[in-house]
Design an enzyme around this catalytic site. Structure first.
Site, mmCIF file in Angstrom:
data_model
loop_
_atom_site.group_PDB
_atom_site.id
_atom_site.type_symbol
_atom_site.label_atom_id
_atom_site.label_comp_id
_atom_site.label_asym_id
_atom_site.label_seq_id
_atom_site.Cartn_x
_atom_site.Cartn_y
_atom_site.Cartn_z
ATOM 1 N N GLU A 175 0.875 -1.104 -0.012
ATOM 2 C CA GLU A 175 -0.022 0.022 -0.009
ATOM 3 C C GLU A 175 0.992 1.432 0.205
ATOM 4 O O GLU A 175 1.375 1.903 0.957
ATOM 5 C CB GLU A 175 -0.924 0.022 1.266
ATOM 6 N N LYS A 217 -2.244 -1.830 -3.153
ATOM 7 C CA LYS A 217 -3.539 -0.920 -2.649
ATOM 8 C C LYS A 217 -2.886 0.362 -2.752
ATOM 9 O O LYS A 217 -2.378 1.203 -1.944
ATOM 10 C CB LYS A 217 -3.773 -1.382 -1.271
HETATM 11 P P1 13P Z 1 -9.139 4.481 3.820
HETATM 12 O O1 13P Z 1 -10.209 3.797 2.768
HETATM 13 O O2 13P Z 1 -9.952 5.080 4.908
HETATM 14 O O3 13P Z 1 -8.312 5.424 3.431
HETATM 15 O O4 13P Z 1 -8.172 3.307 4.778
HETATM 16 C C1 13P Z 1 -7.626 2.215 4.008
HETATM 17 C C2 13P Z 1 -6.489 1.962 4.512
HETATM 18 O O5 13P Z 1 -6.266 0.602 4.863
HETATM 19 C C3 13P Z 1 -5.863 2.826 5.002
HETATM 20 O O6 13P Z 1 -4.380 2.090 5.543
#
Ligand code: 13P
Length: 332
Positions: A175, A217
């Site tokens: 991510e 992500k």
């Molecule tokens: P949000 O969709 O609230 O941005 O959170 C996703 C997430 O996993 C943040 O690390």
């Protein structure tokens, strides 16, 4: 490696996305308090059980990401969280980073911590049933930032994490989040997101990470929150897919974070993505855009558990319907 590929494919199966319920103790506590709920260990546990036990959740959610505290807790009936959600047909995941921390040498930027002892922690999480993991790197946008140092340091940490996960048989969610804070244009977000992804890809390749066994992500490519101009879903989808095209076909899939977009806006943007033909599925791994309505509906009242679950089910169904559009728009 084979099992990471299978898990990653399962996470992005048609019509499915991943629920992010992995807020750290600090973040979860302040969100509970904002909703008028006292921030205790037991309230955090009840809230996560409310989410995970939502009837029909497995129809639209392939997995749920938890934090370490939750994975050590049990449902009210004594079943550990990982086992309870597996029994419901949902893969349990674990956030293994320990947060984005200020980094000496990189003023105004962060590098995500959590590599120390990671191999041992992954072995423990695998033993208690975790199928996948998550690590979030955070990048600020200004005219000058992110710096090359932040791109390299965060990219390297993401790759070391991903390699460690695959060695442990746990599929990593990679991510890299470019924040929406600021008044930047969608073009600047595209430029920064492309540079971030290029650095991440380079580090993943250097450590031999199998792209078919990871889930990416990313943020959607979008204006800063402070920009009065806000692009249409069609424009957001077009700009996002253009940046993503640099990823090889073998990548297992893409699950977007919501990043502070409203629930409806995140869903509309996700739906617009489905009009683009891509080699990998484009689905959701939203946190706030899925759980905020549930937290607001429940706000700690035991009599309102079903109302909280209905609010979550409604958002999951809307996002699942959005990604199911892919099959209609792009018949095999
Ligand atoms: P949000 O969709 O609230 O941005 O959170 C996703 C997430 O996993 C943040 O690390």
């Amino acid at each position: 490696m084979g099992s990471c590929r299978q898990i990653a494919a399962q996470m992005v199966a048609p019509g499915k996305g991943v629920l992010a319920a992995d807020e750290s103790i600090g973040t979860m506590s302040s969100r509970l308090e904002k909703a008028g709920v006292e921030a205790t260990t037991e309230h955090r546990r009840r809230y996560r059980e409310l989410l995970a036990a939502t009837p029909g959740l497995a129809d639209g959610a392939s997995g749920i990401i938890f934090c370490d505290e939750t994975l050590g807790q049990t449902f009210a009936d004594g079943t550990p969280f990982a086992r309870a959600v597996l029994a419901l047909g949902i893969l349990p995941g674990i956030k293994v980073d320990t947060g984005a921390k200020p980094c000496p040498g990189l003023p105004g930027e962060t590098v995500t911590d959590g590599l120390d002892g990671l191999t041992g922690r992954l072995a423990h999480y695998a033993e208690i049933g975790a199928a996948f993991a998550k690590w979030r790197a955070v990048y600020v946008i200004t005219d000058e930032l992110p710096s090359p140092g932040a791109l390299r340091s965060n990219g390297n940490a993401l790759a070391r994490y991903a390699a460690a996960c695959q060695a442990a048989g746990i599929a990593p969610i990679v991510e890299p989040e470019v924040l929406m804070d600021g008044a930047h244009s969608i073009e600047r977000c595209a430029e920064v997101t492309a540079a971030v992804h290029a650095a991440v890809r380079e580090e993943l390749a250097l450590l031999g990470v199998d792209l078919a066994g990871i889930v990416l992500k990313p943020n959607m490519v979008i204006e800063g929150k402070g920009n009065p101009e806000q692009s249409s879903p069609e424009r957001v989808a077009e700009a996002t897919v253009e940046v993503l095209r640099a990823w090889p076909d073998e990548l297992a899939g893409v699950t977007f974070l919501s990043g502070g977009q409203s629930p409806e806006c995140a869903t509309a943007n996700l739906e617009a993505m489905q009009h683009h033909r891509t080699p990998w599925p484009l689905t959701f791994s939203f946190g706030r855009a899925l759980v905020d309505p549930a937290l607001a509906a429940w706000h700690g009242d035991p009599a309102l558990v079903e109302a909280g679950q209905a609010a979550l089910a409604e958002r999951v169904a809307a996002n699942s319907a959005a990604v199911r559009r892919r099959a209609q728009l792009q018949p095999a």
